[in-house]
Design an enzyme around this catalytic site. Structure first.
Site, short mmCIF file in Angstrom:
data_model
loop_
_atom_site.label_atom_id
_atom_site.label_comp_id
_atom_site.label_asym_id
_atom_site.label_seq_id
_atom_site.Cartn_x
_atom_site.Cartn_y
_atom_site.Cartn_z
N ASP A 67 0.96 -1.31 0.07
CA ASP A 67 0.13 0.04 -0.09
C ASP A 67 0.97 1.21 0.11
O ASP A 67 2.28 1.30 0.20
CB ASP A 67 -0.86 0.08 1.30
CG ASP A 67 -0.42 -0.52 2.52
OD1 ASP A 67 1.15 -0.45 2.48
OD2 ASP A 67 -1.02 -1.19 3.22
N GLU A 144 -9.73 -2.60 5.18
CA GLU A 144 -10.21 -2.44 6.47
C GLU A 144 -11.39 -3.42 6.45
O GLU A 144 -12.13 -4.13 5.14
CB GLU A 144 -10.96 -1.18 6.38
CG GLU A 144 -9.76 0.11 6.44
CD GLU A 144 -8.84 0.17 7.63
OE1 GLU A 144 -8.84 -0.98 8.42
OE2 GLU A 144 -8.22 1.00 7.90
#
Ligand code: PGA
Length: 268
Positions: A67, A144
């Site tokens: 990321d 998430e």
């Protein structure tokens, strides 16, 4: 899923380094998936030490990070590029033009950038070994809770908890990003091996949900139950909510015997 429990975080890092080193020695053009965060720092230190001792070369290695913050300059000290340079890239012989992060600069379309990152991974032949940390909420990368379990590289809005967890890394005058580009869960699942490292008491619940919980988008790491080659390296604190420590220890002893005879990796 192979769960291995160590006494402390240092042993977790040393064990992770053995996995990475063994693979690179076996396959010098390994494609590594890399992670940022506090947990893998000691792994990178071990790898740098091994390189300095002349035991490990990254000359033919390619890497893809999980990321990167949205619209952050590469040279910003908070960028994950800076993190990787500080902890690994600047201290080993990797060709930095072979190191990739899922960036999305101002004015770039995050959807197009996500697709392009997926394409780059594919062109490199796919990820051989993906290093993962885990969030206290069970996230992997910045996937998430409620992330699609088949998602690909894309932009994500960070949760309040992740923003709070990461705020320790930002000083008062620094603006903390609230969005990031991240490999998807499907992208991570395509890696040939996954090595998840978790240390500390605050990861114990997420580890329990990952190893023994139901497969659920509420704990994205639980998808690793469906991965053919997932290795979960824990210290005692991170493993403290798991039952069956003796079983994990027993299987580890058996695996060590098999590994000594047949090698750690069976499909390279
Ligand atoms: P940490 O982060 O290693 O800093 O705890 C892990 C993660 O959020 O994936």
């Amino acid at each position: 899923m192979q769960v291995i429990i160590y006494d402390d975080a240092q042993q977790v890092a040393q064990s992770a380094a053995v996995w990475v080193k063994t693979l690179i020695q076996q396959k010098p053009d390994t494609v590594l998936g890399l992670a940022t965060g506090s947990t893998p720092i000691s792994l990178y230190k071990e790898l740098v030490d091994e390189h300095k001792k002349g035991n490990l070369s990254f000359a033919n290695v390619k890497s893809f990070n999980l990321d990167e913050y949205h619209q952050i300059e590469e040279t910003n000290p908070q960028s994950y590029r800076s993190f990787m340079k500080q902890h690994l890239f600047d201290h080993v012989d990797i060709d930095q033009s072979n190191t990739y992060l899922p960036t999305c600069a101002i004015g770039e379309n995050p959807r197009a950038q996500g697709l392009a990152y997926e394409e780059k991974i594919k062109q490199a032949g796919g990820i051989d070994l993906q290093i993962l940390g885990i969030g206290a909420n069970g996230h992997i990368g910045f996937n998430e809770p409620t992330s699609s379990l088949v998602s690909r590289t894309r932009i994500k809005t960070l949760t309040e908890q992740t923003i709070t967890d990461n705020s320790r890394l930002f000083s008062a005058d620094e603006e903390q990003p609230t969005m990031a580009m991240t490999m998807g869960i499907g992208t991570i699942m395509d890696s040939r091996y996954v090595l998840l490292m978790a240390t500390g008491k605050n990861k114990a619940k997420a580890v329990l949900d990952t190893v023994a919980g139901p497969l659920s988008a509420m704990c994205p790491a639980s998808v690793l139950q469906m991965h053919e080659n997932a290795v979960i390296l824990l210290d005692k604190e991170a493993a403290s909510e798991l039952a069956d420590h003796e079983y994990f220890q027993w299987t580890d002893e058996q695996n060590k015997k098999l590994n000594a005879e047949f090698g750690l990796f069976h499909n390279f």
